[in-house]
Write a protein that holds these residues in place. Sequence first.
Motif, PDB file in Angstrom:
ATOM      1  N   PRO A  17      28.194  33.717  39.845  1.00 60.99           N
ATOM      2  CA  PRO A  17      28.890  33.728  41.132  1.00 60.99           C
ATOM      3  C   PRO A  17      27.883  33.710  42.279  1.00 60.99           C
ATOM      4  O   PRO A  17      26.769  34.234  42.139  1.00 60.99           O
ATOM      5  N   ALA A  18      28.275  33.122  43.387  1.00 63.55           N
ATOM      6  CA  ALA A  18      27.401  33.146  44.564  1.00 63.55           C
ATOM      7  C   ALA A  18      27.228  34.602  44.996  1.00 63.55           C
ATOM      8  O   ALA A  18      28.118  35.436  44.767  1.00 63.55           O
ATOM      9  N   ALA A  19      26.087  34.899  45.597  1.00 59.79           N
ATOM     10  CA  ALA A  19      25.799  36.284  45.994  1.00 59.79           C
ATOM     11  C   ALA A  19      26.881  36.817  46.933  1.00 59.79           C
ATOM     12  O   ALA A  19      27.220  37.993  46.889  1.00 59.79           O
ATOM     13  N   ASP A  20      27.461  35.918  47.760  1.00 63.41           N
ATOM     14  CA  ASP A  20      28.464  36.382  48.733  1.00 63.41           C
ATOM     15  C   ASP A  20      29.890  36.070  48.267  1.00 63.41           C
ATOM     16  O   ASP A  20      30.816  36.020  49.076  1.00 63.41           O
ATOM     17  N   ALA A  21      30.064  35.835  46.953  1.00 61.89           N
ATOM     18  CA  ALA A  21      31.397  35.482  46.438  1.00 61.89           C
ATOM     19  C   ALA A  21      32.385  36.603  46.732  1.00 61.89           C
ATOM     20  O   ALA A  21      32.039  37.786  46.650  1.00 61.89           O
ATOM     21  N   THR A  22      33.606  36.225  47.089  1.00 57.28           N
ATOM     22  CA  THR A  22      34.659  37.226  47.310  1.00 57.28           C
ATOM     23  C   THR A  22      34.974  37.879  45.976  1.00 57.28           C
ATOM     24  O   THR A  22      35.087  37.204  44.954  1.00 57.28           O
ATOM     25  N   ARG A  23      35.099  39.198  46.007  1.00 60.64           N
ATOM     26  CA  ARG A  23      35.444  39.920  44.782  1.00 60.64           C
ATOM     27  C   ARG A  23      36.792  40.586  44.971  1.00 60.64           C
ATOM     28  O   ARG A  23      37.143  40.981  46.083  1.00 60.64           O
ATOM     29  N   ALA A  24      37.528  40.721  43.884  1.00 61.35           N
ATOM     30  CA  ALA A  24      38.831  41.382  43.965  1.00 61.35           C
ATOM     31  C   ALA A  24      39.089  42.085  42.640  1.00 61.35           C
ATOM     32  O   ALA A  24      38.573  41.658  41.602  1.00 61.35           O
ATOM     33  N   PRO A  25      39.884  43.156  42.668  1.00 62.14           N
ATOM     34  CA  PRO A  25      40.162  43.866  41.422  1.00 62.14           C
ATOM     35  C   PRO A  25      41.097  43.066  40.528  1.00 62.14           C
ATOM     36  O   PRO A  25      42.051  42.455  41.022  1.00 62.14           O
ATOM     37  N   VAL A  26      40.802  43.087  39.236  1.00 58.31           N
ATOM     38  CA  VAL A  26      41.626  42.340  38.287  1.00 58.31           C
ATOM     39  C   VAL A  26      41.716  43.152  36.993  1.00 58.31           C
ATOM     40  O   VAL A  26      40.788  43.910  36.664  1.00 58.31           O
ATOM     41  N   ASP A  27      42.848  43.023  36.275  1.00 52.70           N
ATOM     42  CA  ASP A  27      42.981  43.612  34.947  1.00 52.70           C
ATOM     43  C   ASP A  27      42.651  42.521  33.939  1.00 52.70           C
ATOM     44  O   ASP A  27      43.265  41.448  33.974  1.00 52.70           O
ATOM     45  N   LEU A  28      41.690  42.804  33.048  1.00 49.43           N
ATOM     46  CA  LEU A  28      41.318  41.809  32.040  1.00 49.43           C
ATOM     47  C   LEU A  28      41.989  42.214  30.739  1.00 49.43           C
ATOM     48  O   LEU A  28      41.713  43.290  30.211  1.00 49.43           O
ATOM     49  N   VAL A  29      42.884  41.346  30.273  1.00 49.18           N
ATOM     50  CA  VAL A  29      43.727  41.700  29.129  1.00 49.18           C
ATOM     51  C   VAL A  29      43.678  40.595  28.086  1.00 49.18           C
ATOM     52  O   VAL A  29      43.302  39.458  28.381  1.00 49.18           O
ATOM     53  N   GLY A  30      44.061  40.955  26.853  1.00 47.79           N
ATOM     54  CA  GLY A  30      44.162  39.959  25.790  1.00 47.79           C
ATOM     55  C   GLY A  30      45.610  39.563  25.579  1.00 47.79           C
ATOM     56  O   GLY A  30      46.510  40.128  26.211  1.00 47.79           O
ATOM     57  N   PRO A  31      45.848  38.625  24.663  1.00 50.58           N
ATOM     58  CA  PRO A  31      47.213  38.130  24.442  1.00 50.58           C
ATOM     59  C   PRO A  31      48.057  38.974  23.482  1.00 50.58           C
ATOM     60  O   PRO A  31      49.196  38.613  23.211  1.00 50.58           O
ATOM     61  N   ILE A  32      47.510  40.071  22.953  1.00 42.73           N
ATOM     62  CA  ILE A  32      48.232  40.840  21.925  1.00 42.73           C
ATOM     63  C   ILE A  32      49.375  41.641  22.557  1.00 42.73           C
ATOM     64  O   ILE A  32      49.265  42.124  23.682  1.00 42.73           O
ATOM     65  N   ALA A  88      39.841  46.026  30.644  1.00 43.06           N
ATOM     66  CA  ALA A  88      39.422  46.720  31.873  1.00 43.06           C
ATOM     67  C   ALA A  88      40.551  46.628  32.882  1.00 43.06           C
ATOM     68  O   ALA A  88      41.257  45.618  32.936  1.00 43.06           O
ATOM     69  N   THR A  89      40.725  47.690  33.638  1.00 40.46           N
ATOM     70  CA  THR A  89      41.733  47.649  34.707  1.00 40.46           C
ATOM     71  C   THR A  89      41.031  47.776  36.053  1.00 40.46           C
ATOM     72  O   THR A  89      40.044  48.520  36.177  1.00 40.46           O
ATOM     73  N   ASN A  90      41.571  47.054  37.017  1.00 42.08           N
ATOM     74  CA  ASN A  90      41.032  47.138  38.374  1.00 42.08           C
ATOM     75  C   ASN A  90      39.532  46.912  38.436  1.00 42.08           C
ATOM     76  O   ASN A  90      38.836  47.568  39.193  1.00 42.08           O
ATOM     77  N   ARG A  91      39.042  45.987  37.615  1.00 36.09           N
ATOM     78  CA  ARG A  91      37.609  45.684  37.628  1.00 36.09           C
ATOM     79  C   ARG A  91      37.343  44.704  38.773  1.00 36.09           C
ATOM     80  O   ARG A  91      38.029  43.685  38.886  1.00 36.09           O
ATOM     81  N   GLU A  92      36.371  45.045  39.605  1.00 33.85           N
ATOM     82  CA  GLU A  92      35.995  44.141  40.709  1.00 33.85           C
ATOM     83  C   GLU A  92      35.282  42.932  40.127  1.00 33.85           C
ATOM     84  O   GLU A  92      34.214  43.067  39.525  1.00 33.85           O
ATOM     85  N   MET A  93      35.887  41.759  40.276  1.00 28.78           N
ATOM     86  CA  MET A  93      35.277  40.547  39.729  1.00 28.78           C
ATOM     87  C   MET A  93      35.314  39.463  40.795  1.00 28.78           C
ATOM     88  O   MET A  93      36.221  39.447  41.636  1.00 28.78           O
ATOM     89  N   PRO A  94      34.396  38.496  40.745  1.00 27.83           N
ATOM     90  CA  PRO A  94      34.542  37.330  41.612  1.00 27.83           C
ATOM     91  C   PRO A  94      35.858  36.641  41.257  1.00 27.83           C
ATOM     92  O   PRO A  94      36.338  36.802  40.126  1.00 27.83           O
ATOM     93  N   LEU A  95      36.441  35.897  42.169  1.00 25.08           N
ATOM     94  CA  LEU A  95      37.764  35.317  41.897  1.00 25.08           C
ATOM     95  C   LEU A  95      37.721  34.454  40.640  1.00 25.08           C
ATOM     96  O   LEU A  95      36.809  33.638  40.461  1.00 25.08           O
ATOM     97  N   LEU A  96      38.680  34.669  39.762  1.00 26.00           N
ATOM     98  CA  LEU A  96      38.677  34.022  38.451  1.00 26.00           C
ATOM     99  C   LEU A  96      39.783  32.980  38.375  1.00 26.00           C
ATOM    100  O   LEU A  96      40.826  33.130  39.014  1.00 26.00           O
ATOM    101  N   ALA A  97      39.553  31.966  37.558  1.00 28.43           N
ATOM    102  CA  ALA A  97      40.568  30.930  37.375  1.00 28.43           C
ATOM    103  C   ALA A  97      40.691  30.608  35.893  1.00 28.43           C
ATOM    104  O   ALA A  97      39.760  30.876  35.113  1.00 28.43           O
ATOM    105  N   ALA A  98      41.835  30.031  35.528  1.00 27.24           N
ATOM    106  CA  ALA A  98      42.037  29.611  34.141  1.00 27.24           C
ATOM    107  C   ALA A  98      40.875  28.708  33.726  1.00 27.24           C
ATOM    108  O   ALA A  98      40.369  27.932  34.542  1.00 27.24           O
TER     109      ALA A  98
END
Length: 428
Positions: free
Chosen positions: A328-343, A351-361
């Motif tokens: 990610p770029a050093a100044d990339a916007t970050r936002a909280p996201v829940d990272l989940v599996g398909p089960i 992880a819940t509410n993990r600050e990550m750079p904006l993610l896409a499919a």
Amino acid sequence: MHHFAYKEGELHAEDVPIGDIADAVGTPFYVYSSATLERHYKVFAGAFDGVPSGVFYSVKANSNLAVIRTFADLGAGADIVSEGEMRRALAAGVPADRIVFSGVGKTRAEMAAALEAGVLQFNVESEPELEALSEIAVARNATAPITIRVNPDVDAETHPNISTGRSDNKFGIPWSRARDVYARAAALPGIEVVGADVHIGSQITQLAPFEAAFRRVAELVYDLREDGHKIDRLDLGGGLGIPYDTGEPPHPDDYAAMVKRVVGNIGCTLQFEPGRMLVGNAGLLVCRIIYVKQGESRTFAVLDGAMNDLMRPALYQAHHDILPVREPAADATRAPVDLVGPICESTDTFATNREMPLLAADDMLVFCTAGAYGAVMSSTYNTRPLVPEVMVRGDDFAVVRDRMPVDDILALDRLTPWQEAGARRGAA
Ligand code: LLP
């Protein structure tokens, strides 16, 4: 210390772009760095240079043959807890006389197989186990070299699920009974007492609990010698914890200095069974985002990897750092996201509410520090095939376990004879 870093905008394992491996094997997959494995082993073993000692890699942490072989090539033995692990260690080139057999529930068949192979020692955890081992050895005209794992009743100050040295844990022989049990061992015809053993838990990030346990065992060694036992080996169990999140566990050199201070002059060959600290941060789990979906109040990134691939967050609420494969770029916007599996379980959450750079499919992510207790603890829950494992060396990589074909999972199941008959009748 590890060999995963961004180069030219993409995460690499040593000199291999993660994307190249994904193109070859698909996602999810585990990737291991041989340079990291080797470095960890050398740092740990090197800390005991000049001390009569042996390192027995605890195969349960990561039992891939290529991982075991990496350590075997550097002179490591293996700590095993099942016949299956013994067969892995032997297949990876660990000589039988460098294998220690630990575990609280060795079956008679496993004991016979280990005696047949000629393992270095059995770390015995109960009186019934001792009696059974003696019987099996006598029946084979053999003698089983043993240590007894004593439970020093020390709080390892780690997660309760992986703490093993308290008197209410199932492990080891109670401290108060150790001398009696050694006396019984010495009287048994199929048993040869060779040493003592202690292991108080895993992911221990301070030296004090180790030191407390080792002091107790050192006292016991002197008592046992007074009782007439030959105690030449002292097995000090698993290794140090590793940094998953914040905080830096002690360096192996500090651990070694403490060990030498406490038991260095006891006249025993020291044995170590490190697992996690050798393999933990040598491995990543690489996943791809299937969907990013917006809930009422939160954003979910649904990955193609799940709790069946990496159980630690679901089982121990464990933290693993998560990095995007594209830097990610050093100044990339970050936002909280829940990272989940398909089960189909809410625990299938990494992880819940993990600050990550904006993610896409289609973006790829890695779970860091996944080399220990990652692939080995995976299952086929939801009929999800076990994922591939890949080993990297420099700019080269090799698949060291194939993705399990779904057909192989189905092939182990059978219909009952009456269902088959019904199906035939139905077809007629
Ligand atoms: N020796 C014995 C007798 C053990 O029971 C263990 C780990 C080890 C050595 C290796 O310990 P290490 O060096 O890896 O700390 N699945 C859990 C960890 C379970 C550890 C079990 N015993 C996790 O993912 O945190």
